[in-house]
Design a protein around this motif. Structure first.
Motif, mmCIF file in Angstrom:
data_model
loop_
_atom_site.group_PDB
_atom_site.id
_atom_site.type_symbol
_atom_site.label_atom_id
_atom_site.label_comp_id
_atom_site.label_asym_id
_atom_site.label_seq_id
_atom_site.Cartn_x
_atom_site.Cartn_y
_atom_site.Cartn_z
ATOM 1 N N GLN A 152 0.848 -1.187 0.000
ATOM 2 C CA GLN A 152 0.000 0.000 0.000
ATOM 3 C C GLN A 152 0.882 1.235 0.000
ATOM 4 O O GLN A 152 1.914 1.270 0.657
ATOM 5 N N TRP A 153 0.458 2.241 -0.754
ATOM 6 C CA TRP A 153 1.060 3.561 -0.653
ATOM 7 C C TRP A 153 -0.069 4.562 -0.610
ATOM 8 O O TRP A 153 -1.064 4.444 -1.304
ATOM 9 N N GLN A 154 0.067 5.529 0.291
ATOM 10 C CA GLN A 154 -1.005 6.491 0.528
ATOM 11 C C GLN A 154 -0.740 7.843 -0.106
ATOM 12 O O GLN A 154 -1.582 8.727 -0.035
ATOM 13 N N VAL A 155 0.420 7.974 -0.718
ATOM 14 C CA VAL A 155 0.797 9.220 -1.375
ATOM 15 C C VAL A 155 1.090 8.903 -2.837
ATOM 16 O O VAL A 155 1.717 7.877 -3.145
ATOM 17 N N ALA A 181 6.721 -3.827 6.181
ATOM 18 C CA ALA A 181 6.321 -4.105 4.804
ATOM 19 C C ALA A 181 6.350 -2.824 3.986
ATOM 20 O O ALA A 181 5.976 -1.756 4.461
ATOM 21 N N GLY A 182 6.806 -2.943 2.758
ATOM 22 C CA GLY A 182 6.854 -1.792 1.865
ATOM 23 C C GLY A 182 6.765 -2.235 0.414
ATOM 24 O O GLY A 182 6.356 -3.361 0.110
ATOM 25 N N PHE A 183 7.174 -1.374 -0.471
ATOM 26 C CA PHE A 183 7.081 -1.653 -1.905
ATOM 27 C C PHE A 183 8.157 -0.872 -2.643
ATOM 28 O O PHE A 183 8.714 0.097 -2.125
ATOM 29 N N GLN A 184 8.435 -1.297 -3.849
ATOM 30 C CA GLN A 184 9.258 -0.556 -4.795
ATOM 31 C C GLN A 184 8.520 -0.548 -6.122
ATOM 32 O O GLN A 184 7.929 -1.560 -6.507
ATOM 33 N N LEU A 185 8.555 0.587 -6.805
ATOM 34 C CA LEU A 185 8.037 0.648 -8.167
ATOM 35 C C LEU A 185 9.245 0.516 -9.089
ATOM 36 O O LEU A 185 10.214 1.253 -8.965
ATOM 37 N N ARG A 186 9.177 -0.465 -9.976
ATOM 38 C CA ARG A 186 10.324 -0.799 -10.815
ATOM 39 C C ARG A 186 9.970 -0.590 -12.288
ATOM 40 O O ARG A 186 8.912 -1.007 -12.740
ATOM 41 N N VAL A 187 10.886 0.022 -13.017
ATOM 42 C CA VAL A 187 10.729 0.238 -14.451
ATOM 43 C C VAL A 187 11.569 -0.815 -15.170
ATOM 44 O O VAL A 187 12.768 -0.933 -14.930
ATOM 45 N N VAL A 188 10.917 -1.576 -16.035
ATOM 46 C CA VAL A 188 11.591 -2.628 -16.797
ATOM 47 C C VAL A 188 11.463 -2.288 -18.269
ATOM 48 O O VAL A 188 10.355 -2.062 -18.765
ATOM 49 N N GLN A 189 12.602 -2.244 -18.968
ATOM 50 C CA GLN A 189 12.533 -1.897 -20.391
ATOM 51 C C GLN A 189 12.626 -3.133 -21.268
ATOM 52 O O GLN A 189 13.360 -4.067 -20.978
ATOM 53 N N GLY A 190 11.821 -3.109 -22.322
ATOM 54 C CA GLY A 190 11.885 -4.163 -23.317
ATOM 55 C C GLY A 190 12.943 -3.809 -24.349
ATOM 56 O O GLY A 190 13.644 -2.800 -24.237
ATOM 57 N N PHE A 206 7.034 -6.185 -3.647
ATOM 58 C CA PHE A 206 7.023 -6.174 -2.190
ATOM 59 C C PHE A 206 8.452 -6.152 -1.663
ATOM 60 O O PHE A 206 9.318 -6.866 -2.171
ATOM 61 N N VAL A 207 8.692 -5.313 -0.670
ATOM 62 C CA VAL A 207 9.975 -5.314 0.037
ATOM 63 C C VAL A 207 9.693 -5.281 1.533
ATOM 64 O O VAL A 207 8.667 -4.773 1.975
ATOM 65 N N SER A 208 10.599 -5.833 2.289
ATOM 66 C CA SER A 208 10.479 -5.864 3.738
ATOM 67 C C SER A 208 11.787 -5.350 4.315
ATOM 68 O O SER A 208 12.859 -5.797 3.915
ATOM 69 N N THR A 209 11.687 -4.419 5.250
ATOM 70 C CA THR A 209 12.872 -3.814 5.839
ATOM 71 C C THR A 209 12.930 -4.137 7.329
ATOM 72 O O THR A 209 12.007 -3.796 8.069
#
Length: 174
Positions: A72-75, A129-138, A107-110
């Protein structure tokens, strides 16, 4: 879910307490997996940033990954599309080529709240619990393929990078 029946006067051991927590956590994960719940639950809408540039905005969101882990992200998040998850540039090398960029949530956990055990070892009392937004290029091509889906990440959107503009393609339309 297996049930435990503590009784009045019982002193629950570390092992017993761990079993109770593991059973509870496992039951929640199993419930989510039994119903096939993974992906976006709410929000997480990706839109081109204004003014137009190589960034996108992601609205606050809630989602579950394939292992039933909640993110979850609230911002609102701003995602830079000029580099991928490894810091490599995403620019095009030819004026006739295009490239798909996929935005995934992972998902990431710190570990946090360090404490010292009776054995004088540092232990972390919490995992946050946290998260990362990842950009993957084709790959770059005149008719490029999209990056593949990932078993430990949730696809939010695909973005088509063209020589002179940025076109958003919502992942729900895939």
């Amino acid at each position: 879910m297996n049930k435990f029946h503590p009784y009045f006067g019982q002193v629950i051991t570390d092992t017993e307490f761990g079993e109770i927590l593991n059973e509870l956590t496992g039951s929640i994960e199993q419930f989510v997996q039994d119903f096939g719940y993974f992906g976006l639950v709410a929000g997480g809408v990706v839109a081109q940033h204004t003014p137009g540039n190589l960034t996108v905005d992601v609205t606050p969101g809630v989602l579950y990954d394939q292992q039933a882990r909640r993110m979850q992200w609230q911002v609102a998040q701003v995602v830079d599309l000029t580099v991928d998850e490894y810091g490599a540039a995403t620019n095009l090398s030819s004026a006739t080529n295009q490239k798909w960029l996929s935005i995934f949530a992972q998902f990431v956990s710190t570990p946090s709240d360090p404490r010292t055990s009776e054995l004088n070892e540092t232990v972390y009392y919490r995992d946050v619990a946290g998260f990362q937004l990842r950009v993957v290029q084709g790959s770059e091509a005149t008719n490029p393929p999209r990056p593949g889906l990932r078993g430990d990440q949730v696809l939010l959107a695909d973005v088509l990078l063209r020589p002179d503009d940025l076109v958003h393609d919502d992942a729900s339309a895939l």
